[in-house]
Design a protein around this motif. Structure first.
Motif, PDB file in Angstrom:
ATOM      1  N   LEU A  18       1.261  10.286   0.784  1.00 31.24           N
ATOM      2  CA  LEU A  18       0.838  11.410   1.509  1.00 31.24           C
ATOM      3  C   LEU A  18       0.452  12.037   0.245  1.00 31.24           C
ATOM      4  O   LEU A  18      -1.037  12.088   0.512  1.00 31.24           O
ATOM      5  CB  LEU A  18       2.133  12.006   2.424  1.00 31.24           C
ATOM      6  CG  LEU A  18       1.540  12.827   3.211  1.00 31.24           C
ATOM      7  CD1 LEU A  18       0.638  12.187   4.383  1.00 31.24           C
ATOM      8  CD2 LEU A  18       2.458  13.808   3.283  1.00 31.24           C
ATOM      9  N   ILE A  19       1.035  12.353  -0.768  1.00 34.23           N
ATOM     10  CA  ILE A  19       0.266  12.916  -1.824  1.00 34.23           C
ATOM     11  C   ILE A  19      -0.856  12.217  -2.776  1.00 34.23           C
ATOM     12  O   ILE A  19      -1.924  13.087  -3.012  1.00 34.23           O
ATOM     13  CB  ILE A  19       0.990  13.707  -2.830  1.00 34.23           C
ATOM     14  CG1 ILE A  19       2.555  14.119  -2.228  1.00 34.23           C
ATOM     15  CG2 ILE A  19       0.480  14.258  -3.965  1.00 34.23           C
ATOM     16  CD1 ILE A  19       3.548  14.793  -2.879  1.00 34.23           C
ATOM     17  N   TRP A  20      -0.306  11.076  -2.663  1.00 36.47           N
ATOM     18  CA  TRP A  20      -1.739  10.209  -3.477  1.00 36.47           C
ATOM     19  C   TRP A  20      -3.242  10.039  -3.019  1.00 36.47           C
ATOM     20  O   TRP A  20      -3.838  10.336  -2.901  1.00 36.47           O
ATOM     21  CB  TRP A  20      -0.891   9.213  -4.438  1.00 36.47           C
ATOM     22  CG  TRP A  20      -0.630   8.779  -5.581  1.00 36.47           C
ATOM     23  CD1 TRP A  20      -0.122   9.828  -6.284  1.00 36.47           C
ATOM     24  CD2 TRP A  20       0.718   7.879  -5.917  1.00 36.47           C
ATOM     25  NE1 TRP A  20       0.246   9.229  -6.998  1.00 36.47           N
ATOM     26  CE2 TRP A  20       0.875   8.751  -6.590  1.00 36.47           C
ATOM     27  CE3 TRP A  20       1.330   6.717  -5.186  1.00 36.47           C
ATOM     28  CZ2 TRP A  20       2.221   7.877  -7.255  1.00 36.47           C
ATOM     29  CZ3 TRP A  20       1.832   6.040  -6.060  1.00 36.47           C
ATOM     30  CH2 TRP A  20       1.874   6.690  -7.708  1.00 36.47           C
ATOM     31  N   GLY A  21      -2.845  10.030  -1.676  1.00 39.41           N
ATOM     32  CA  GLY A  21      -3.734   9.815  -0.512  1.00 39.41           C
ATOM     33  C   GLY A  21      -4.726  10.919  -1.060  1.00 39.41           C
ATOM     34  O   GLY A  21      -5.670  10.674  -0.165  1.00 39.41           O
ATOM     35  N   ALA A 228       0.712  14.990  -8.102  1.00 34.59           N
ATOM     36  CA  ALA A 228       0.432  13.803  -7.927  1.00 34.59           C
ATOM     37  C   ALA A 228       1.620  12.853  -9.160  1.00 34.59           C
ATOM     38  O   ALA A 228       0.960  11.631  -9.396  1.00 34.59           O
ATOM     39  CB  ALA A 228      -0.974  13.419  -7.662  1.00 34.59           C
ATOM     40  N   SER A 229       1.555  13.673 -10.247  1.00 29.28           N
ATOM     41  CA  SER A 229       1.867  13.165 -11.169  1.00 29.28           C
ATOM     42  C   SER A 229       3.647  12.539 -11.168  1.00 29.28           C
ATOM     43  O   SER A 229       3.885  11.988 -11.573  1.00 29.28           O
ATOM     44  CB  SER A 229       0.949  13.201 -12.813  1.00 29.28           C
ATOM     45  OG  SER A 229      -0.138  13.389 -12.869  1.00 29.28           O
ATOM     46  N   ALA A 230       3.677  14.052 -12.110  1.00 26.58           N
ATOM     47  CA  ALA A 230       5.721  14.580 -12.263  1.00 26.58           C
ATOM     48  C   ALA A 230       6.464  14.567 -11.330  1.00 26.58           C
ATOM     49  O   ALA A 230       7.556  13.028 -10.676  1.00 26.58           O
ATOM     50  CB  ALA A 230       5.836  15.968 -12.516  1.00 26.58           C
ATOM     51  N   LEU A 254      -1.862   2.863   2.852  1.00 27.58           N
ATOM     52  CA  LEU A 254      -1.539   3.580   3.461  1.00 27.58           C
ATOM     53  C   LEU A 254      -3.154   4.909   2.705  1.00 27.58           C
ATOM     54  O   LEU A 254      -3.218   5.760   2.919  1.00 27.58           O
ATOM     55  CB  LEU A 254      -0.372   4.464   3.956  1.00 27.58           C
ATOM     56  CG  LEU A 254       0.354   4.022   4.627  1.00 27.58           C
ATOM     57  CD1 LEU A 254       1.695   5.183   4.895  1.00 27.58           C
ATOM     58  CD2 LEU A 254      -0.119   3.515   5.812  1.00 27.58           C
ATOM     59  N   VAL A 255      -3.426   5.028   1.471  1.00 31.84           N
ATOM     60  CA  VAL A 255      -4.211   5.756   0.736  1.00 31.84           C
ATOM     61  C   VAL A 255      -5.148   5.524   0.774  1.00 31.84           C
ATOM     62  O   VAL A 255      -5.740   6.919   1.747  1.00 31.84           O
ATOM     63  CB  VAL A 255      -4.404   5.418  -0.564  1.00 31.84           C
ATOM     64  CG1 VAL A 255      -5.138   6.078  -1.663  1.00 31.84           C
ATOM     65  CG2 VAL A 255      -2.256   5.199  -1.667  1.00 31.84           C
ATOM     66  N   PRO A 256      -6.014   4.209   1.410  1.00 33.40           N
ATOM     67  CA  PRO A 256      -7.222   4.909   2.657  1.00 33.40           C
ATOM     68  C   PRO A 256      -7.192   5.957   3.679  1.00 33.40           C
ATOM     69  O   PRO A 256      -8.111   6.906   4.523  1.00 33.40           O
ATOM     70  CB  PRO A 256      -8.172   4.086   2.140  1.00 33.40           C
ATOM     71  CG  PRO A 256      -6.603   2.853   2.474  1.00 33.40           C
ATOM     72  CD  PRO A 256      -5.811   3.383   1.694  1.00 33.40           C
ATOM     73  N   THR A 262      -7.158  13.314   5.956  1.00 34.31           N
ATOM     74  CA  THR A 262      -7.424  14.150   4.717  1.00 34.31           C
ATOM     75  C   THR A 262      -9.046  14.867   4.878  1.00 34.31           C
ATOM     76  O   THR A 262      -9.156  16.272   5.354  1.00 34.31           O
ATOM     77  CB  THR A 262      -7.034  14.535   3.572  1.00 34.31           C
ATOM     78  OG1 THR A 262      -5.409  13.810   3.358  1.00 34.31           O
ATOM     79  CG2 THR A 262      -7.136  15.759   2.595  1.00 34.31           C
ATOM     80  N   ALA A 263      -9.963  14.008   4.633  1.00 32.46           N
ATOM     81  CA  ALA A 263     -11.051  14.840   4.401  1.00 32.46           C
ATOM     82  C   ALA A 263     -11.540  14.969   5.923  1.00 32.46           C
ATOM     83  O   ALA A 263     -12.556  16.471   6.569  1.00 32.46           O
ATOM     84  CB  ALA A 263     -11.897  13.136   4.541  1.00 32.46           C
TER      85      ALA A 263
END
Length: 295
Positions: A18-21, A228-230, A254-256, A262-263
């Motif tokens: 969800l965050i990475w996307g 996105a990292s930690a 699910l990323v795309p 989000t877009a």
């Protein structure tokens, strides 16, 4: 107990994706002031600092050979994957990279079948993979209008997908050591930053200090570094520990989907029928692949 652990694994995998996307938007904003390698180094440096604060105790390894596994994980999952992905974007369409990188679960399954115990391939996985890839193609072709083959960039994106598959197996191996997930992730970040140093000189690391005074840039860097990292690498590694490398990697489909949603919400982009069908197929592919019944 096992059922609760499995549920926690699925939740962590979903939160991570969800965050990475949504990181595409933050990265897009930062690219006006920073180069890709500058964004990459700053986000993981911030992420490492955050993990040091949360868990300051030094991780003591049970065997010196385990250090090699951590070093390889940092090289693959932090340094090489993101560098290859960012460089690929300079040679080919973002839609191409999105499609190719999103098929990394396939490579995870193949490598797990060849080199890892207890990760068996099933027909439903391949069926779900095919359905999800069709959906991902529809989503990305909808954005760019066409899928134009660019050998250099597409090959780099393919390499990035394979590298992430290697990282997935390495993180599974590290999870088997039984160490604290935060401390283990911090060690992976350390090696990732260490291997990234040569790339700083190669690609020109000269961030402008004035950019760090811009609240928008700072907030986006914080989001990428802390979120996105930690946070996400910790939750992802925990999910791999609970579910295994193959089941966790399926969430990458699910990323795309999350990116286009989000877009629409943040950038007010229009969601077309083609993109909607693509998102539905991608979700269907995830459900089929995760279904435990059948062969």
């Amino acid at each position: 107990m096992k059922q609760n652990k499995t549920a926690a694994g699925h939740l962590c995998a979903f939160v991570t994706i969800l965050i990475w996307g949504t990181t595409f938007i933050s990265t897009k904003v930062l690219l006006t002031d920073f180069t890709p390698v500058e964004i990459l180094f700053c986000r993981f440096l911030l992420g490492t600092a955050a993990l040091c604060i949360v868990s300051p105790h030094r991780l003591r390894l049970n065997h010196p050979r385990q250090e090699i596994t951590f070093a390889c994980a940092g090289l693959c999952g932090v340094c090489l994957y993101y560098l290859l992905e960012n460089i690929a974007l300079t040679y080919t369409l973002a839609s191409n990279v999105g499609i190719i990188v999103s098929v990394s679960p396939f490579f995870v399954a193949i490598l797990a079948h060849l080199f890892s115990d207890g990760e068996h391939l099933k027909k439903r996985f391949f069926l779900g993979f095919a359905v999800a890839v069709i959906g991902i193609v529809l989503i990305n072709v909808n954005e760019s209008g066409a899928f134009k083959f660019n050998p250099e960039g597409d090959l780099l994106a393919l390499c990035a997908a394979i590298i992430w598959a290697v990282y997935s197996l390495l993180s599974k191996k590290i999870s088997g050591y039984g160490y604290n997930t935060i401390q283990a992730t911090r060690r992976i970040f350390f090696y990732g930053l260490l291997f990234m140093v040569p790339a700083l000189f190669l690609f020109g690391f000269k961030p402008s200090l004035s950019s760090f005074r811009d609240p928008v840039c700072v907030l986006n860097l914080i989001y990428l570094g802390l979120g996105a990292s930690a946070l996400c690498f910790v939750t992802w590694n925990y999910a791999v520990r609970c579910l295994g490398a193959v089941k966790t990697s399926i969430y990458i489909y699910l990323v795309p989907v999350i990116t286009i949603v989000t877009a629409v919400i943040v950038l007010h982009e229009k969601l077309t029928v083609i993109a909607g069908v693509g998102a539905a197929l991608t979700l269907a592919g995830l459900i089929i692949s995760e279904n435990r019944r059948g062969s």
